[in-house]
Design a protein around this motif. Structure first.
Motif, PDB file in Angstrom:
ATOM      1  N   LEU A  72       0.830  -1.204   0.000  1.00  0.00           N
ATOM      2  CA  LEU A  72       0.000   0.000   0.000  1.00  0.00           C
ATOM      3  C   LEU A  72       0.862   1.251   0.000  1.00  0.00           C
ATOM      4  O   LEU A  72       0.649   2.175  -0.804  1.00  0.00           O
ATOM      5  CB  LEU A  72      -0.921  -0.009   1.220  1.00  0.00           C
ATOM      6  N   ARG A  73       1.844   1.310   0.876  1.00  0.00           N
ATOM      7  CA  ARG A  73       2.698   2.492   0.957  1.00  0.00           C
ATOM      8  C   ARG A  73       3.460   2.718  -0.347  1.00  0.00           C
ATOM      9  O   ARG A  73       3.581   3.858  -0.813  1.00  0.00           O
ATOM     10  CB  ARG A  73       3.685   2.348   2.126  1.00  0.00           C
ATOM     11  N   ALA A  74       3.956   1.650  -0.932  1.00  0.00           N
ATOM     12  CA  ALA A  74       4.698   1.786  -2.185  1.00  0.00           C
ATOM     13  C   ALA A  74       3.805   2.282  -3.304  1.00  0.00           C
ATOM     14  O   ALA A  74       4.207   3.119  -4.124  1.00  0.00           O
ATOM     15  CB  ALA A  74       5.339   0.449  -2.557  1.00  0.00           C
ATOM     16  N   GLY A  87     -13.943   5.721  10.315  1.00  0.00           N
ATOM     17  CA  GLY A  87     -13.055   4.688  10.819  1.00  0.00           C
ATOM     18  C   GLY A  87     -12.448   3.812   9.758  1.00  0.00           C
ATOM     19  O   GLY A  87     -11.458   3.118  10.008  1.00  0.00           O
ATOM     20  N   GLY A  88     -13.024   3.845   8.546  1.00  0.00           N
ATOM     21  CA  GLY A  88     -12.519   3.010   7.468  1.00  0.00           C
ATOM     22  C   GLY A  88     -11.154   3.415   6.961  1.00  0.00           C
ATOM     23  O   GLY A  88     -10.487   2.629   6.264  1.00  0.00           O
ATOM     24  N   ILE A  89     -10.716   4.633   7.308  1.00  0.00           N
ATOM     25  CA  ILE A  89      -9.370   5.080   6.948  1.00  0.00           C
ATOM     26  C   ILE A  89      -8.655   5.715   8.141  1.00  0.00           C
ATOM     27  O   ILE A  89      -7.448   5.570   8.276  1.00  0.00           O
ATOM     28  CB  ILE A  89      -9.409   6.057   5.749  1.00  0.00           C
ATOM     29  N   ASP A  98       3.359   2.451  10.939  1.00  0.00           N
ATOM     30  CA  ASP A  98       3.656   2.820   9.556  1.00  0.00           C
ATOM     31  C   ASP A  98       2.393   3.224   8.806  1.00  0.00           C
ATOM     32  O   ASP A  98       2.435   4.098   7.935  1.00  0.00           O
ATOM     33  CB  ASP A  98       4.343   1.661   8.822  1.00  0.00           C
ATOM     34  N   TYR A  99       1.271   2.600   9.123  1.00  0.00           N
ATOM     35  CA  TYR A  99       0.009   3.037   8.520  1.00  0.00           C
ATOM     36  C   TYR A  99      -0.354   4.429   9.017  1.00  0.00           C
ATOM     37  O   TYR A  99      -0.768   5.296   8.248  1.00  0.00           O
ATOM     38  CB  TYR A  99      -1.119   2.048   8.823  1.00  0.00           C
ATOM     39  N   LEU A 100      -0.206   4.653  10.308  1.00  0.00           N
ATOM     40  CA  LEU A 100      -0.508   5.967  10.871  1.00  0.00           C
ATOM     41  C   LEU A 100       0.334   7.044  10.204  1.00  0.00           C
ATOM     42  O   LEU A 100      -0.163   8.128   9.871  1.00  0.00           O
ATOM     43  CB  LEU A 100      -0.250   5.950  12.375  1.00  0.00           C
ATOM     44  N   GLN A 101       1.606   6.762   9.976  1.00  0.00           N
ATOM     45  CA  GLN A 101       2.453   7.750   9.316  1.00  0.00           C
ATOM     46  C   GLN A 101       1.962   8.031   7.899  1.00  0.00           C
ATOM     47  O   GLN A 101       2.000   9.175   7.431  1.00  0.00           O
ATOM     48  CB  GLN A 101       3.898   7.271   9.280  1.00  0.00           C
ATOM     49  N   LEU A 102       1.514   7.004   7.207  1.00  0.00           N
ATOM     50  CA  LEU A 102       1.012   7.186   5.839  1.00  0.00           C
ATOM     51  C   LEU A 102      -0.186   8.127   5.804  1.00  0.00           C
ATOM     52  O   LEU A 102      -0.240   9.051   4.984  1.00  0.00           O
ATOM     53  CB  LEU A 102       0.629   5.822   5.256  1.00  0.00           C
ATOM     54  N   ASP A 161      -0.484  15.017  12.435  1.00  0.00           N
ATOM     55  CA  ASP A 161       0.801  15.679  12.298  1.00  0.00           C
ATOM     56  C   ASP A 161       0.671  16.901  11.390  1.00  0.00           C
ATOM     57  O   ASP A 161      -0.427  17.249  10.932  1.00  0.00           O
ATOM     58  CB  ASP A 161       1.883  14.700  11.818  1.00  0.00           C
ATOM     59  N   ASP A 162       1.798  17.553  11.113  1.00  0.00           N
ATOM     60  CA  ASP A 162       1.776  18.818  10.377  1.00  0.00           C
ATOM     61  C   ASP A 162       1.942  18.662   8.873  1.00  0.00           C
ATOM     62  O   ASP A 162       1.994  19.656   8.156  1.00  0.00           O
ATOM     63  CB  ASP A 162       2.882  19.754  10.894  1.00  0.00           C
ATOM     64  N   LEU A 163       1.993  17.417   8.392  1.00  0.00           N
ATOM     65  CA  LEU A 163       2.129  17.212   6.962  1.00  0.00           C
ATOM     66  C   LEU A 163       0.777  17.189   6.251  1.00  0.00           C
ATOM     67  O   LEU A 163       0.705  17.099   5.040  1.00  0.00           O
ATOM     68  CB  LEU A 163       2.893  15.907   6.688  1.00  0.00           C
TER      69      LEU A 163
END
Length: 234
Positions: A72-74, A87-89, A98-102, A161-163
């Motif tokens: 998914l990330r790639a 809640g689905g995303i 890693d999902y949270l960061q995405l 986050d700020d992104l």
């Protein structure tokens, strides 16, 4: 013809099949070839992911395997759009940092009513609140031309986050039965650039009636078109 992948599952309380079915005709009407998967295993298929222009995810909680998340990330970093609601995303795969960061934001809670007014069902967490467009939201293609709108449903408190680029917010008021001492404003709609990919998160969407609300539905549908790889030049 662009390809859309709808991935659904997880907690049944958000009715992932019925909820995503609401948007399948919209995707088809906008020229997408739609594939539906009831499992995140599809994320680990490099051929499918490379051919996918847009992922619509509705998977609350649940878990995800390392190779699935890597796929998914790639795909998003390579240009695949990623979007969803509630809640689905924003409450998927709680154990995966890693999902949270995405995604850039994570459901923390939905504050409830006065304890004296609670009846013991999901409506205990239904609060009347406003989704307020930001200055950026009033100019963005997803939300331009919309007015602030009111909902009576779960009001997501989101850690973020700020992104992220916030298009709309909602504010949690101070109430005598809550422990916070000042109003808290959470993002309600945001976008995020991740590599070449676009991400759109819409936090309202607990139930089918909320998804049918004109403001919510417009944001979700426009978000799908904006996030898609085929719209990356717009």
């Amino acid at each position: 013809m662009p390809d859309a992948l709808v991935v659904r599952g997880g907690w049944e309380g958000h009715r992932p099949v019925e909820a995503t079915d609401l948007f399948l005709p919209f995707l088809a009407d906008n020229g997408f070839e739609v594939r539906v998967s009831d499992s995140t295993t599809v994320y680990s298929d490099p051929a499918v992911m490379a051919a996918t222009d847009l992922i619509v995810q509705c998977v609350t909680m649940s878990s995800i395997e390392q190779q699935e998340l890597a796929g998914l990330r790639a795909a998003v970093a390579a240009g695949t759009g990623f979007t969803g609601w509630h809640g689905g995303i924003a409450d998927s795969f709680r154990a995966s940092s890693d999902y949270l960061q995405l995604v850039g934001g994570q459901f923390a809670t939905h504050p409830g009513k006065d304890p004296a007014a609670r009846v013991g069902d999901e409506t205990d967490n239904f609060l009347t609140h406003t989704v307020d467009l930001t200055a950026a939201g009033r100019e963005h293609p997803i939300t331009a031309g919309l007015d602030d709108f009111e909902l009576t449903t779960e009001q997501y408190w989101v850690l973020h986050d700020d992104l992220i680029d916030v298009l709309a917010t909602t504010t949690h008021a101070v109430q005598p039965w809550h422990p916070w001492q000042r109003p808290i404003t959470s993002p309600a709609v945001w976008t995020r650039q991740w590599g070449q990919g676009r991400i759109v998160v819409t936090t309202p969407g607990h139930s089918l009636d909320v998804l049918r609300h004109p403001g919510v539905r417009t944001v979700i549908e426009r978000g799908m078109l904006w996030a898609s790889r085929t719209a990356s030049g717009s």
